[in-house]
Design a protein around this motif. Structure first.
Motif, PDB file in Angstrom:
ATOM      1  N   PHE A 189      -3.155   9.891   2.628  1.00 55.07           N
ATOM      2  CA  PHE A 189      -3.025   9.649   4.062  1.00 55.07           C
ATOM      3  C   PHE A 189      -2.573   8.213   4.264  1.00 55.07           C
ATOM      4  CE2 PHE A 189      -6.541  12.747   3.595  1.00 55.07           C
ATOM      5  CZ  PHE A 189      -6.028  13.794   4.340  1.00 55.07           C
ATOM      6  N   ASP A 190      -1.372   8.036   4.742  1.00 54.17           N
ATOM      7  CA  ASP A 190      -0.894   6.679   5.000  1.00 54.17           C
ATOM      8  C   ASP A 190      -1.131   6.363   6.479  1.00 54.17           C
ATOM      9  OD1 ASP A 190       0.280   4.225   4.983  1.00 54.17           O
ATOM     10  OD2 ASP A 190       2.089   4.854   3.909  1.00 54.17           O
ATOM     11  N   GLU A 191      -2.176   5.625   6.729  1.00 54.25           N
ATOM     12  CA  GLU A 191      -2.569   5.224   8.088  1.00 54.25           C
ATOM     13  C   GLU A 191      -2.698   6.427   9.026  1.00 54.25           C
ATOM     14  OE1 GLU A 191      -0.617   1.769   9.504  1.00 54.25           O
ATOM     15  OE2 GLU A 191      -0.720   0.804   7.556  1.00 54.25           O
ATOM     16  N   PRO A 192      -3.669   7.308   8.736  1.00 52.23           N
ATOM     17  CA  PRO A 192      -3.788   8.553   9.513  1.00 52.23           C
ATOM     18  C   PRO A 192      -4.162   8.336  10.970  1.00 52.23           C
ATOM     19  CG  PRO A 192      -5.662   8.293   8.034  1.00 52.23           C
ATOM     20  CD  PRO A 192      -4.674   7.223   7.666  1.00 52.23           C
ATOM     21  N   LYS A 229       0.829  -1.204   0.000  1.00 49.28           N
ATOM     22  CA  LYS A 229       0.000   0.000   0.000  1.00 49.28           C
ATOM     23  C   LYS A 229       0.869   1.263   0.000  1.00 49.28           C
ATOM     24  CE  LYS A 229      -2.060  -1.232   3.856  1.00 49.28           C
ATOM     25  NZ  LYS A 229      -1.258  -2.432   4.153  1.00 49.28           N
ATOM     26  N   SER A 230       1.848   1.290   0.907  1.00 48.40           N
ATOM     27  CA  SER A 230       2.727   2.465   0.941  1.00 48.40           C
ATOM     28  C   SER A 230       3.536   2.578  -0.348  1.00 48.40           C
ATOM     29  CB  SER A 230       3.680   2.389   2.135  1.00 48.40           C
ATOM     30  OG  SER A 230       2.958   2.325   3.346  1.00 48.40           O
ATOM     31  N   VAL A 231       3.949   1.418  -0.876  1.00 48.06           N
ATOM     32  CA  VAL A 231       4.709   1.428  -2.124  1.00 48.06           C
ATOM     33  C   VAL A 231       3.880   2.036  -3.252  1.00 48.06           C
ATOM     34  CG1 VAL A 231       5.697  -0.081  -3.897  1.00 48.06           C
ATOM     35  CG2 VAL A 231       6.231  -0.474  -1.492  1.00 48.06           C
ATOM     36  N   PHE A 278       2.924  10.848   5.832  1.00 51.91           N
ATOM     37  CA  PHE A 278       3.699   9.609   5.824  1.00 51.91           C
ATOM     38  C   PHE A 278       3.327   8.730   7.003  1.00 51.91           C
ATOM     39  CE2 PHE A 278       6.062  12.164   2.924  1.00 51.91           C
ATOM     40  CZ  PHE A 278       6.638  11.263   2.054  1.00 51.91           C
ATOM     41  N   GLN A 279       3.496   7.437   6.779  1.00 47.57           N
ATOM     42  CA  GLN A 279       3.128   6.462   7.810  1.00 47.57           C
ATOM     43  C   GLN A 279       3.849   6.753   9.125  1.00 47.57           C
ATOM     44  OE1 GLN A 279       3.407   2.479   6.372  1.00 47.57           O
ATOM     45  NE2 GLN A 279       2.536   1.579   8.206  1.00 47.57           N
ATOM     46  N   GLY A 280       5.153   7.112   9.017  1.00 45.55           N
ATOM     47  CA  GLY A 280       5.921   7.377  10.231  1.00 45.55           C
ATOM     48  C   GLY A 280       5.978   8.852  10.604  1.00 45.55           C
TER      49      GLY A 280
HETATM   50 MG   LIG Z   1       2.573   1.112   4.834  1.00 47.93          MG
END
Ligand SMILES: [Mg+2]
Ligand SMILES: Nc1ncnc2c1ncn2[C@@H]1O[C@H](COP(=O)(O)OP(=O)(O)OP(=O)(O)O)[C@@H](O)[C@H]1O
Lengths: 257, 268
Positions: B177-180, B55-57, B99-101
């Motif tokens: 939104f990556d895992e908001p 997903k992030s990719v 970003f996720q992080g």
């Molecule tokens: Mg991810």
């Protein structure tokens, strides 16, 4: 057969890395030449690279100048020692020891910190985040560091030269009993502009190498904390080796016809 | 391969984002495998899928941070894959990304993080940018005193919210939104959901989100897409997801260990 294949693979890998560094350098230089330049960041980097390196570089230069004076005194015959110490100290420091030792010390300090900083930014996706915020990472991170290091290292080496020569002067006058005025006169008489200039040109080249290696290894680091550690080591080692190689090449260009 | 794969089967306006045959691998590991997805203007699409399914990719490929091996990525009908220089900058200006992080710049105080995109665009003074930044911080539930802190002084959930404020500060047309809501308490999670809905509805932004949190997905999504094996295997509206008839989707939304999706650790 297997051995040949291995050598071939190593050689190809080496060429690949060389190509990557070349591309990286080209991109970085093109960003150094075109506006906008981040002057605030350049200033901060100059402070960090130059000013905060002063103690370590100053100490190195001072003791090197002192040791040099002692060694030359021991090695030269009594009657011409007074001339030999002053002239060899000033030539040795300005031509070689000042720039090379300062370069190596700064490589350890600055290449490492640049690689660690950019490496951490890479693995925590901060470099990706820059791109999504309409900011080119080369322009924002790499170019200011390259410019700052190239400009500031000659200044640092000029200071190191002065301190190094002063170290020789202290030993000469305090320990070896030379006349202070004669020592200074000998120093100035035998020093040629080319000695200092070649040293400062070297310093600029070393500064460029230091920042380039720090940025290259940090920017391309991968694989978490371990990757950042590897990038830091590689940055310091490659910067140091390249400094010694560049030193040879520049000396060759300046002093052999 | 149909032209409308993943999208509604009607004559529609140009999709805001259109992915076709997107493939990305890392060494021998195929992560995206001929992935197709359309996101319409003003639409909010949520992508769900197991951990490590790419997903992030996918988001990073759209942003050009990763280079896919093949396929096409169109933004407003314009092919962006392989774009360089100022053309690429132009396209990137349309995007905001959480970003996720978090990916906050730890050399800058929080408010400068939030104002970074505004300051980078160059047509705003630092003072005005700070006002806007503090406003954005407030909308994610953070007071002005937080603005002066460094990101390292924040908790994980606070960093996430600052990341969110930074992503929306420039009012981008497209927001990822990556895992908001990961790492937030349920109440703050819902505040963030509302905020995302508001961004999409009032600003008219197009949103592509990733989440594992089905409650969040139901709230913010117009359509939900499920990624598995490098492909979008199902896409439909929020209402349809409970009767998708797709065993993968069923297993995922009910969070069952048994089913067609086998986690690696369960393999004999
Ligand atoms: Mg991810
Ligand atoms: N830079 C990289 N180098 C090598 N492999 C990578 C890289 N980035 C991602 N991968 C691999 O690609 C796969 C998909 O990663 P991705 O980050 O997209 O997962 P994800 O779907 O976002 O999972 P999560 O929900 O846990 O965030 C993973 O298996 C990962 O190992």
């Amino acid at each position: 057969m297997n051995f040949v294949a291995m050598v071939g693979r190593l050689f190809l890998g080496f060429l690949g890395t060389l190509g990557q560094i070349g591309t990286f350098t080209g991109t970085a230089l093109s960003h150094c030449m075109t506006p906008p330049l981040y002057c605030g960041i350049i200033g901060r980097q100059m402070l960090n690279i130059g000013y905060f390196s002063l103690p370590v570089v100053g100490m190195t230069a001072l003791f090197t100048g002192m040791v040099l004076a002692l060694q030359i005194y021991i090695g030269s015959s009594r009657f011409d020692a007074e001339v030999a110490v002053a002239t060899i100290v000033v030539i040795g420091i300005t031509r070689e020891l000042g720039p090379v030792l300062a370069g190596l010390m700064v490589a350890g300090r600055v290449s490492a910190s640049m690689a660690a900083e950019l490496g951490t930014m890479r693995v925590t996706e901060q470099i990706d985040a820059l791109t999504t915020l309409s900011t080119n990472p080369f322009k924002y991170l790499v170019a200011p560091r390259l410019i700052a290091a190239t400009v500031v290292l000659p200044l640092l080496v000029a200071v190191a030269d002065t301190i190094g020569v002063f170290g020789g002067y202290i030993i000469g006058t305090e320990k070896l009993g030379f006349n202070s005025a004669t020592y200074i006169k000998n120093t100035l008489d035998f020093m040629e502009p080319i000695d200092v200039i070649s040293g400062l040109v070297k310093a600029a080249a070393f500064g460029f190498i230091i920042a380039l290696m720090g940025c290259y290894h940090g920017y391309n680091s991968q694989g978490g904390a371990q990757g950042v550690g590897r990038a830091t080591t590689n940055a310091v080692v490659s910067a140091s080796v390249l400094i010694l190689i560049a030193n040879f090449i520049i000396t060759e260009l300046f002093f052999t016809r | 391969m149909t032209d409308h794969a993943g999208g509604p089967e009607r004559m529609s306006p140009t999709p805001k984002i259109s992915l076709r045959g997107l493939s990305k691998r890392f060494g021998p590991k195929v992560v995206l495998d001929n992935l197709d997805l359309d996101v319409m203007p003003g639409e909010s699409v949520v992508v769900i899928g197991g951990s490590g399914t790419g997903k992030s990719v996918m988001l990073k490929s759209i942003l050009g941070l990763l280079k896919p091996e093949s396929g096409s990525i169109k933004i407003d009908g314009q092919e962006v894959l392989g774009l360089r220089g100022s053309d690429r900058d132009e396209v990137l200006r349309k995007f905001g990304m959480l970003f996720q992080g978090g990916a906050l710049f730890d050399s800058l105080p929080v408010w400068e993080n939030v104002a970074f995109g505004l300051l980078a665009s160059g047509d705003i003074s630092r003072k005005d940018a700070k006002v806007v930044a503090l406003e954005n911080l407030r909308s994610v539930g953070l007071g002005p005193e937080v603005g002066e802190l460094s990101p390292a002084e924040l908790s994980g959930g606070m960093q996430k919210r600052v990341g969110l404020a930074r992503a929306i500060a420039t009012r981008p047309e497209i927001i990822f939104f990556d895992e908001p809501t990961t790492g937030l308490d349920p109440i703050m999670g819902d505040v963030i959901n509302d905020l995302i809905v508001e961004c999409v509805k009032t600003v008219g932004a197009t949103a592509l989100s990733i989440t594992h949190d089905m409650a969040s997905a139901r709230k913010i999504a117009d359509r939900i897409a499920m990624i598995f094996g490098g492909k979008i295997i199902w896409i439909g509206t929020v209402d349809e997801i409970d009767n998708s008839g797709n065993p993968y989707v069923d297993q995922f939304i009910h969070g069952r260990a048994e089913g067609p999706i086998q986690m690696d650790l369960l393999k004999p």
